[in-house]
Design a protein around this motif. Structure first.
Motif, mmCIF file in Angstrom:
data_model
loop_
_atom_site.group_PDB
_atom_site.id
_atom_site.type_symbol
_atom_site.label_atom_id
_atom_site.label_comp_id
_atom_site.label_asym_id
_atom_site.label_seq_id
_atom_site.Cartn_x
_atom_site.Cartn_y
_atom_site.Cartn_z
ATOM 1 N N LEU A 97 0.827 -1.208 0.000
ATOM 2 C CA LEU A 97 0.000 0.000 0.000
ATOM 3 C C LEU A 97 0.862 1.257 0.000
ATOM 4 C CD1 LEU A 97 -2.930 1.028 0.163
ATOM 5 C CD2 LEU A 97 -2.701 1.027 2.646
ATOM 6 N N THR A 98 1.928 1.270 0.821
ATOM 7 C CA THR A 98 2.822 2.428 0.860
ATOM 8 C C THR A 98 3.596 2.571 -0.440
ATOM 9 O OG1 THR A 98 3.063 2.319 3.264
ATOM 10 C CG2 THR A 98 4.797 3.453 2.048
ATOM 11 N N VAL A 99 4.124 1.467 -0.950
ATOM 12 C CA VAL A 99 4.902 1.506 -2.196
ATOM 13 C C VAL A 99 4.053 2.065 -3.337
ATOM 14 C CG1 VAL A 99 6.099 0.111 -3.919
ATOM 15 C CG2 VAL A 99 6.430 -0.361 -1.496
ATOM 16 N N ARG A 100 2.839 1.553 -3.462
ATOM 17 C CA ARG A 100 1.967 2.015 -4.546
ATOM 18 C C ARG A 100 1.574 3.473 -4.371
ATOM 19 N NH1 ARG A 100 -1.420 -3.520 -3.965
ATOM 20 N NH2 ARG A 100 -0.102 -4.858 -5.305
ATOM 21 N N ALA A 101 1.355 3.900 -3.124
ATOM 22 C CA ALA A 101 0.987 5.298 -2.870
ATOM 23 C C ALA A 101 2.141 6.234 -3.211
ATOM 24 C CB ALA A 101 0.570 5.472 -1.410
ATOM 25 N N VAL A 102 3.373 5.837 -2.858
ATOM 26 C CA VAL A 102 4.551 6.644 -3.197
ATOM 27 C C VAL A 102 4.723 6.719 -4.713
ATOM 28 C CG1 VAL A 102 7.071 6.727 -3.094
ATOM 29 C CG2 VAL A 102 5.757 6.246 -1.029
ATOM 30 N N MET A 103 4.540 5.582 -5.386
ATOM 31 C CA MET A 103 4.638 5.571 -6.848
ATOM 32 C C MET A 103 3.586 6.481 -7.476
ATOM 33 S SD MET A 103 5.322 1.487 -7.375
ATOM 34 C CE MET A 103 4.922 1.554 -9.127
ATOM 35 N N ALA A 104 2.349 6.428 -6.955
ATOM 36 C CA ALA A 104 1.275 7.269 -7.492
ATOM 37 C C ALA A 104 1.561 8.747 -7.247
ATOM 38 C CB ALA A 104 -0.052 6.872 -6.861
ATOM 39 N N ALA A 105 2.115 9.060 -6.072
ATOM 40 C CA ALA A 105 2.392 10.456 -5.728
ATOM 41 C C ALA A 105 3.488 11.054 -6.597
ATOM 42 C CB ALA A 105 2.783 10.553 -4.261
ATOM 43 N N THR A 106 4.398 10.208 -7.067
ATOM 44 C CA THR A 106 5.537 10.703 -7.853
ATOM 45 C C THR A 106 5.443 10.332 -9.329
ATOM 46 O OG1 THR A 106 6.798 8.713 -7.249
ATOM 47 C CG2 THR A 106 7.081 10.658 -5.865
ATOM 48 N N GLY A 107 4.341 9.720 -9.731
ATOM 49 C CA GLY A 107 4.150 9.388 -11.142
ATOM 50 C C GLY A 107 5.019 8.263 -11.649
ATOM 51 N N GLN A 108 5.445 7.366 -10.773
ATOM 52 C CA GLN A 108 6.277 6.232 -11.178
ATOM 53 C C GLN A 108 5.384 5.048 -11.538
ATOM 54 O OE1 GLN A 108 9.648 6.741 -11.419
ATOM 55 N NE2 GLN A 108 9.092 8.814 -10.778
ATOM 56 N N SER A 109 5.843 4.221 -12.442
ATOM 57 C CA SER A 109 5.057 3.067 -12.884
ATOM 58 C C SER A 109 5.726 1.743 -12.575
ATOM 59 C CB SER A 109 4.804 3.152 -14.396
ATOM 60 O OG SER A 109 6.042 3.190 -15.104
ATOM 61 N N ASP A 110 6.938 1.787 -12.024
ATOM 62 C CA ASP A 110 7.685 0.567 -11.761
ATOM 63 C C ASP A 110 8.208 0.619 -10.326
ATOM 64 O OD1 ASP A 110 9.319 -1.644 -11.677
ATOM 65 O OD2 ASP A 110 10.299 -1.248 -13.596
#
Length: 264
Positions: free
Chosen positions: A59-72
């Motif tokens: 959940l944290t990893v995906r939220a950080v990725m979403a917040a920074t526009g990362q896809s991997d």
């Protein structure tokens, strides 16, 4: 994954400690060098390095990725597995495979047993940031995970706190949840009095540790099976135990929370 460890010039800024975490922001050039093939150029201006690396739930990893526009996931975690089932558990990363430990809080001796690990996790070591507005959201996400990790990690190791209370022994069972990775349930049994009690701890989105007793949640039989059926919607700040939540927030320690329960 872009490499931010190359020989380019950076300016380092130390971020204030975030609950035992330190973020180091590296400013990089926002324009591509004349050598178009240079392998050290990265297409963003900030990289937040997390030191030490922060074990984090999906959940944290995906939220950080979403917040920074990362896809991997590899953009924030080194050696990250592609499949969730291949990832190690948060409990193993934080507690180092220790399933049982004994704590002494004053004269209170307690044994803490952890049930089977539930939460799959990655270790966040770096966060590429495209715009400074992303920093606030990223910091809040990392801080929540760090608070939970500290609470979970308190189950292992040695805890010694002076106290004038009477000697009491206790057995504590701790359970985590894959579908609610910021929640810890405890079942406490006092050896001398035979009293048993259940407690739910949860780290909120603003990183507060909230606590609920099984009585307040309407659980009559104090065991982890019944507590597992408590709906997440009922775990609100308004229904939490104010004094117990304050003790949990101040200590961030399950042994000290148990000691408080046994002496109040």
């Amino acid at each position: 994954m872009a490499d931010d460890s190359g020989p380019f010039s950076v300016v380092s800024h130390q971020h204030p400690l975030i609950h035992n975490l330190e973020l180091q922001f590296l400013e990089t050039s926002d324009s591509k060098p004349q050598d178009q093939n240079a392998d050290y150029w990265i297409p963003y201006t900030l990289v937040a390095r997390v030191s030490p690396a922060l074990p984090s739930c999906a959940l944290t990893v995906r939220a950080v990725m979403a917040a920074t526009g990362q896809s991997d996931a590899s953009s924030v975690s080194q050696d990250s597995p592609r499949l969730l089932e291949d990832a190690p558990t948060l409990e193993r990363l934080v507690c180092a495979n220790t399933a049982r430990t004994v704590h002494n809080v004053g004269p209170t001796k307690m044994q803490i047993n952890m049930e089977a690990p539930q939460i799959r996790a990655w270790s966040i070591c770096r966060v590429p940031i495209a715009h400074v507005r992303e920093i606030v959201e990223v910091v809040l996400l990392l801080r929540r995970q760090a608070v939970f990790n500290e609470l979970l990690g308190s189950c292992v190791g040695i805890t010694t706190v002076d106290s004038e209370s009477m000697e009491t022994g206790a057995s504590v069972t701790v359970k985590t949840f894959a579908n609610d990775p910021f929640r810890i349930d405890m079942y406490v049994q006092a050896e001398q009095t035979g009293v048993s009690m259940g407690v739910v701890l949860r780290v909120s989105e603003d990183s507060c540790i909230l606590a609920w007793t099984h009585q307040a949640l309407g659980v009559l039989d104090s065991d982890l099976t019944d507590m597992s059926n408590i709906p997440a919607a009922s775990l609100t700040k308004a229904t939490s135990h104010a004094v117990l939540s304050k003790a949990a927030a101040i200590s961030s320690s399950i042994p000290i929370i148990v000691h408080w329960l046994l002496t109040h």
